[in-house]
Design a protein around this motif. Structure first.
Motif, mmCIF file in Angstrom:
data_model
loop_
_atom_site.group_PDB
_atom_site.id
_atom_site.type_symbol
_atom_site.label_atom_id
_atom_site.label_comp_id
_atom_site.label_asym_id
_atom_site.label_seq_id
_atom_site.Cartn_x
_atom_site.Cartn_y
_atom_site.Cartn_z
ATOM 1 N N LEU A 55 0.802 -1.221 0.000
ATOM 2 C CA LEU A 55 0.000 0.000 0.000
ATOM 3 C C LEU A 55 0.836 1.273 0.000
ATOM 4 C CD1 LEU A 55 -2.769 -1.064 2.505
ATOM 5 C CD2 LEU A 55 -2.946 -0.863 0.015
ATOM 6 N N GLU A 56 2.140 1.152 0.179
ATOM 7 C CA GLU A 56 2.986 2.342 0.281
ATOM 8 C C GLU A 56 2.950 3.189 -0.990
ATOM 9 O OE1 GLU A 56 7.413 3.430 1.839
ATOM 10 O OE2 GLU A 56 6.301 1.787 2.737
ATOM 11 N N GLU A 57 2.988 2.558 -2.149
ATOM 12 C CA GLU A 57 2.978 3.330 -3.389
ATOM 13 C C GLU A 57 1.631 4.008 -3.638
ATOM 14 O OE1 GLU A 57 3.351 2.704 -8.156
ATOM 15 O OE2 GLU A 57 4.542 1.399 -6.866
ATOM 16 N N PRO A 58 0.504 3.275 -3.586
ATOM 17 C CA PRO A 58 -0.749 3.975 -3.884
ATOM 18 C C PRO A 58 -1.251 4.886 -2.763
ATOM 19 C CG PRO A 58 -1.203 1.668 -3.412
ATOM 20 C CD PRO A 58 0.300 1.841 -3.427
ATOM 21 N N TRP A 59 -0.945 4.582 -1.492
ATOM 22 C CA TRP A 59 -1.533 5.326 -0.383
ATOM 23 C C TRP A 59 -0.523 6.056 0.488
ATOM 24 C CZ3 TRP A 59 -5.531 1.294 1.798
ATOM 25 C CH2 TRP A 59 -6.579 1.176 0.895
ATOM 26 N N GLY A 60 0.737 5.828 0.319
ATOM 27 C CA GLY A 60 1.730 6.452 1.190
ATOM 28 C C GLY A 60 2.069 5.558 2.377
ATOM 29 N N ARG A 61 2.871 6.077 3.256
ATOM 30 C CA ARG A 61 3.383 5.307 4.391
ATOM 31 C C ARG A 61 2.301 5.096 5.447
ATOM 32 N NH1 ARG A 61 8.712 7.081 7.698
ATOM 33 N NH2 ARG A 61 8.027 6.217 9.664
ATOM 34 N N ILE A 62 1.966 3.845 5.699
ATOM 35 C CA ILE A 62 0.987 3.480 6.720
ATOM 36 C C ILE A 62 1.695 3.542 8.074
ATOM 37 C CG2 ILE A 62 -0.610 1.707 7.531
ATOM 38 C CD1 ILE A 62 -1.293 2.848 4.740
ATOM 39 N N THR A 63 1.104 4.248 9.034
ATOM 40 C CA THR A 63 1.736 4.408 10.342
ATOM 41 C C THR A 63 1.002 3.679 11.458
ATOM 42 O OG1 THR A 63 0.504 6.460 10.663
ATOM 43 C CG2 THR A 63 2.742 6.644 9.770
ATOM 44 N N ARG A 64 -0.280 3.430 11.273
ATOM 45 C CA ARG A 64 -1.078 2.813 12.333
ATOM 46 C C ARG A 64 -2.158 1.934 11.704
ATOM 47 N NH1 ARG A 64 -1.364 3.679 17.533
ATOM 48 N NH2 ARG A 64 -0.107 5.548 17.438
ATOM 49 N N VAL A 65 -2.457 0.829 12.392
ATOM 50 C CA VAL A 65 -3.491 -0.107 11.965
ATOM 51 C C VAL A 65 -4.366 -0.416 13.172
ATOM 52 C CG1 VAL A 65 -3.914 -2.451 11.125
ATOM 53 C CG2 VAL A 65 -2.004 -1.177 10.224
ATOM 54 N N THR A 66 -5.675 -0.523 12.951
ATOM 55 C CA THR A 66 -6.554 -0.969 14.028
ATOM 56 C C THR A 66 -7.356 -2.174 13.558
ATOM 57 O OG1 THR A 66 -8.415 0.465 13.460
ATOM 58 C CG2 THR A 66 -6.770 1.363 14.979
ATOM 59 N N VAL A 67 -7.581 -3.094 14.483
ATOM 60 C CA VAL A 67 -8.330 -4.321 14.210
ATOM 61 C C VAL A 67 -9.273 -4.592 15.376
ATOM 62 C CG1 VAL A 67 -6.491 -5.355 12.826
ATOM 63 C CG2 VAL A 67 -6.594 -5.817 15.268
ATOM 64 N N ASN A 68 -10.180 -5.504 15.166
ATOM 65 C CA ASN A 68 -10.982 -6.050 16.254
ATOM 66 C C ASN A 68 -10.301 -7.360 16.636
ATOM 67 O OD1 ASN A 68 -12.936 -7.691 17.664
ATOM 68 N ND2 ASN A 68 -14.504 -6.266 16.971
ATOM 69 N N PRO A 69 -9.984 -7.587 17.913
ATOM 70 C CA PRO A 69 -9.238 -8.787 18.301
ATOM 71 C C PRO A 69 -10.015 -10.091 18.152
ATOM 72 C CG PRO A 69 -9.911 -7.563 20.241
ATOM 73 C CD PRO A 69 -10.262 -6.716 19.046
ATOM 74 N N THR A 70 -11.281 -10.020 17.811
ATOM 75 C CA THR A 70 -12.094 -11.223 17.656
ATOM 76 C C THR A 70 -11.510 -12.181 16.619
ATOM 77 O OG1 THR A 70 -14.046 -9.907 18.160
ATOM 78 C CG2 THR A 70 -14.425 -12.039 17.145
#
Length: 190
Positions: A55-70
Protein backbone atom coordinates in the motif's frame (compact mmCIF):
# COMPACT_ATOMS: atom_id res chain seq x y z
CA UNK A 1 -5.01 -17.14 30.18
CA UNK A 2 -3.01 -18.83 27.46
CA UNK A 3 -3.30 -18.00 23.79
CA UNK A 4 -2.79 -20.51 21.04
CA UNK A 5 -1.77 -19.01 17.73
CA UNK A 6 -3.56 -21.02 15.06
CA UNK A 7 -1.94 -20.26 11.74
CA UNK A 8 -3.51 -21.41 8.51
CA UNK A 9 -0.17 -20.87 6.76
CA UNK A 10 3.43 -20.85 7.95
CA UNK A 11 4.85 -17.45 8.95
CA UNK A 12 7.31 -17.48 6.04
CA UNK A 13 4.50 -18.10 3.54
CA UNK A 14 3.00 -14.62 4.05
CA UNK A 15 6.40 -12.95 3.67
CA UNK A 16 7.17 -14.81 0.40
CA UNK A 17 4.06 -13.72 -1.46
CA UNK A 18 2.64 -10.26 -2.09
CA UNK A 19 -0.46 -9.16 -0.23
CA UNK A 20 -3.72 -10.24 -1.82
CA UNK A 21 -5.54 -6.93 -2.29
CA UNK A 22 -8.39 -5.44 -4.22
CA UNK A 23 -8.56 -1.64 -3.96
CA UNK A 24 -11.34 0.73 -4.91
CA UNK A 25 -10.37 2.82 -7.95
CA UNK A 26 -9.69 6.50 -7.31
CA UNK A 27 -12.99 8.30 -7.69
CA UNK A 28 -15.06 11.02 -6.08
CA UNK A 29 -17.59 8.43 -4.87
CA UNK A 30 -17.01 7.74 -1.20
CA UNK A 31 -18.06 4.29 -0.02
CA UNK A 32 -17.96 2.32 3.20
CA UNK A 33 -14.83 0.40 2.17
CA UNK A 34 -11.67 1.18 0.25
CA UNK A 35 -11.13 -2.40 -0.84
CA UNK A 36 -10.40 -5.86 0.55
CA UNK A 37 -7.44 -7.79 1.92
CA UNK A 38 -7.18 -11.58 1.97
CA UNK A 39 -4.34 -12.55 4.34
CA UNK A 40 -2.65 -15.95 4.22
CA UNK A 41 -2.93 -16.49 8.00
CA UNK A 42 -4.23 -14.97 11.23
CA UNK A 43 -0.72 -13.90 12.27
CA UNK A 44 -0.73 -10.08 12.18
CA UNK A 45 3.01 -9.88 12.78
CA UNK A 46 3.64 -11.85 9.58
CA UNK A 47 0.78 -10.42 7.52
CA UNK A 48 1.05 -6.66 8.11
CA UNK A 49 4.54 -6.04 6.58
CA UNK A 50 3.58 -7.25 3.06
CA UNK A 51 0.29 -5.33 3.32
CA UNK A 52 1.99 -2.07 4.34
CA UNK A 53 4.61 -2.52 1.60
CA UNK A 54 1.93 -3.11 -1.05
CA UNK A 55 0.00 0.00 0.00
CA UNK A 56 2.99 2.34 0.28
CA UNK A 57 2.98 3.33 -3.39
CA UNK A 58 -0.75 3.98 -3.88
CA UNK A 59 -1.53 5.33 -0.38
CA UNK A 60 1.73 6.45 1.19
CA UNK A 61 3.38 5.31 4.39
CA UNK A 62 0.99 3.48 6.72
CA UNK A 63 1.74 4.41 10.34
CA UNK A 64 -1.08 2.81 12.33
CA UNK A 65 -3.49 -0.11 11.96
CA UNK A 66 -6.55 -0.97 14.03
CA UNK A 67 -8.33 -4.32 14.21
CA UNK A 68 -10.98 -6.05 16.25
CA UNK A 69 -9.24 -8.79 18.30
CA UNK A 70 -12.09 -11.22 17.66
CA UNK A 71 -10.51 -12.48 14.42
CA UNK A 72 -6.84 -12.24 15.49
CA UNK A 73 -5.49 -14.60 18.19
CA UNK A 74 -2.56 -12.26 18.99
CA UNK A 75 -2.56 -8.50 18.42
CA UNK A 76 0.96 -7.09 18.79
CA UNK A 77 1.45 -3.46 19.83
CA UNK A 78 3.94 -2.84 17.04
CA UNK A 79 5.11 -4.64 13.91
CA UNK A 80 8.43 -4.04 12.15
CA UNK A 81 7.98 -2.85 8.56
CA UNK A 82 11.02 -1.92 6.46
CA UNK A 83 13.10 -0.77 9.44
CA UNK A 84 10.32 1.22 11.10
CA UNK A 85 7.52 0.36 13.49
CA UNK A 86 3.87 0.10 12.51
CA UNK A 87 1.61 0.71 15.51
CA UNK A 88 -1.27 -1.72 15.95
CA UNK A 89 -4.35 -0.97 18.02
CA UNK A 90 -7.47 -2.93 18.71
CA UNK A 91 -11.03 -1.95 19.44
CA UNK A 92 -13.84 -4.36 20.25
CA UNK A 93 -16.31 -1.78 18.89
CA UNK A 94 -14.72 -1.98 15.42
CA UNK A 95 -16.32 -4.32 12.88
CA UNK A 96 -14.48 -7.67 13.25
CA UNK A 97 -14.28 -8.03 9.46
CA UNK A 98 -12.60 -4.66 8.91
CA UNK A 99 -9.04 -3.35 9.13
CA UNK A 100 -8.46 0.40 9.45
CA UNK A 101 -5.20 1.83 8.11
CA UNK A 102 -3.99 5.32 9.03
CA UNK A 103 -1.32 7.59 7.58
CA UNK A 104 -0.08 10.92 8.94
CA UNK A 105 -0.12 12.53 5.53
CA UNK A 106 -2.81 10.83 3.49
CA UNK A 107 -5.67 9.86 5.82
CA UNK A 108 -7.63 6.73 6.59
CA UNK A 109 -8.62 3.62 4.66
CA UNK A 110 -11.00 0.83 5.62
CA UNK A 111 -10.44 -2.64 4.19
CA UNK A 112 -12.64 -5.71 4.36
CA UNK A 113 -10.60 -8.56 5.84
CA UNK A 114 -11.41 -11.86 4.16
CA UNK A 115 -10.66 -14.82 6.46
CA UNK A 116 -7.58 -16.77 5.31
CA UNK A 117 -9.53 -20.04 5.16
CA UNK A 118 -12.05 -18.62 2.66
CA UNK A 119 -12.45 -20.55 -0.58
CA UNK A 120 -10.91 -18.78 -3.61
CA UNK A 121 -14.27 -18.31 -5.38
CA UNK A 122 -15.83 -16.72 -2.30
CA UNK A 123 -12.75 -14.53 -1.77
CA UNK A 124 -12.94 -13.34 -5.38
CA UNK A 125 -16.61 -12.37 -4.94
CA UNK A 126 -15.83 -10.51 -1.70
CA UNK A 127 -12.81 -8.72 -3.17
CA UNK A 128 -14.85 -7.54 -6.15
CA UNK A 129 -17.77 -6.38 -3.97
CA UNK A 130 -15.52 -4.48 -1.54
CA UNK A 131 -13.84 -2.56 -4.38
CA UNK A 132 -17.03 -1.10 -5.86
CA UNK A 133 -16.75 2.71 -5.73
CA UNK A 134 -19.44 4.37 -3.61
CA UNK A 135 -20.80 1.11 -2.19
CA UNK A 136 -22.85 1.53 0.97
CA UNK A 137 -22.30 -2.08 2.06
CA UNK A 138 -20.25 -2.49 5.24
CA UNK A 139 -17.74 -5.26 5.92
CA UNK A 140 -20.19 -7.10 8.15
CA UNK A 141 -22.96 -6.93 5.54
CA UNK A 142 -20.66 -8.23 2.80
CA UNK A 143 -19.53 -11.14 4.97
CA UNK A 144 -23.10 -12.09 5.95
CA UNK A 145 -24.24 -11.90 2.31
CA UNK A 146 -21.34 -14.13 1.28
CA UNK A 147 -22.36 -16.64 3.95
CA UNK A 148 -25.84 -16.78 2.43
CA UNK A 149 -24.46 -17.02 -1.13
CA UNK A 150 -22.00 -19.75 -0.12
CA UNK A 151 -24.76 -21.71 1.63
CA UNK A 152 -26.94 -21.40 -1.48
CA UNK A 153 -24.14 -22.65 -3.72
CA UNK A 154 -23.39 -25.59 -1.41
CA UNK A 155 -27.11 -26.48 -1.26
CA UNK A 156 -27.42 -26.32 -5.06
CA UNK A 157 -24.38 -28.58 -5.51
CA UNK A 158 -25.76 -31.02 -2.94
CA UNK A 159 -29.20 -31.06 -4.63
CA UNK A 160 -27.62 -31.66 -8.03
CA UNK A 161 -25.49 -34.51 -6.67
CA UNK A 162 -28.56 -36.06 -5.05
CA UNK A 163 -30.53 -35.62 -8.28
CA UNK A 164 -27.83 -37.37 -10.28
CA UNK A 165 -27.44 -40.12 -7.67
CA UNK A 166 -31.18 -40.83 -7.47
CA UNK A 167 -31.82 -40.90 -11.21
CA UNK A 168 -33.38 -37.46 -11.38
CA UNK A 169 -36.56 -38.16 -9.39
CA UNK A 170 -38.09 -35.27 -7.44
CA UNK A 171 -41.03 -35.27 -5.08
CA UNK A 172 -43.83 -32.79 -5.69
CA UNK A 173 -42.35 -30.74 -2.83
CA UNK A 174 -39.03 -30.15 -4.65
CA UNK A 175 -37.03 -32.66 -2.61
CA UNK A 176 -35.09 -35.45 -4.29
CA UNK A 177 -36.60 -38.84 -3.57
CA UNK A 178 -35.06 -42.27 -3.66
CA UNK A 179 -36.15 -45.16 -5.80
CA UNK A 180 -38.22 -46.61 -2.97
CA UNK A 181 -40.27 -43.41 -2.79
CA UNK A 182 -41.37 -43.64 -6.44
CA UNK A 183 -44.96 -44.80 -6.98
CA UNK A 184 -45.43 -48.34 -8.24
CA UNK A 185 -46.38 -48.61 -11.92
CA UNK A 186 -49.63 -50.28 -12.85
CA UNK A 187 -48.07 -53.73 -13.03
CA UNK A 188 -46.49 -53.48 -9.53
CA UNK A 189 -42.87 -53.77 -10.76
CA UNK A 190 -40.25 -51.08 -10.25
Amino acid sequence: MSTILDRTAPRDFAAEFPARLSLTPKTTLAGQLDGAWWPYSRDLEAELPPLAAALEEPWGRITRVTVNPTRWPVVPYTVAVNGRMLHVGWFTEQDPDKLILLSYTAGRWDLLVIPPETAPAAAARLMAAAAIPGSVLTAGVLMSKETVIGRGIRDAVRREATWEGEGGAMSPFGNPMGRSALPLPGNGWR
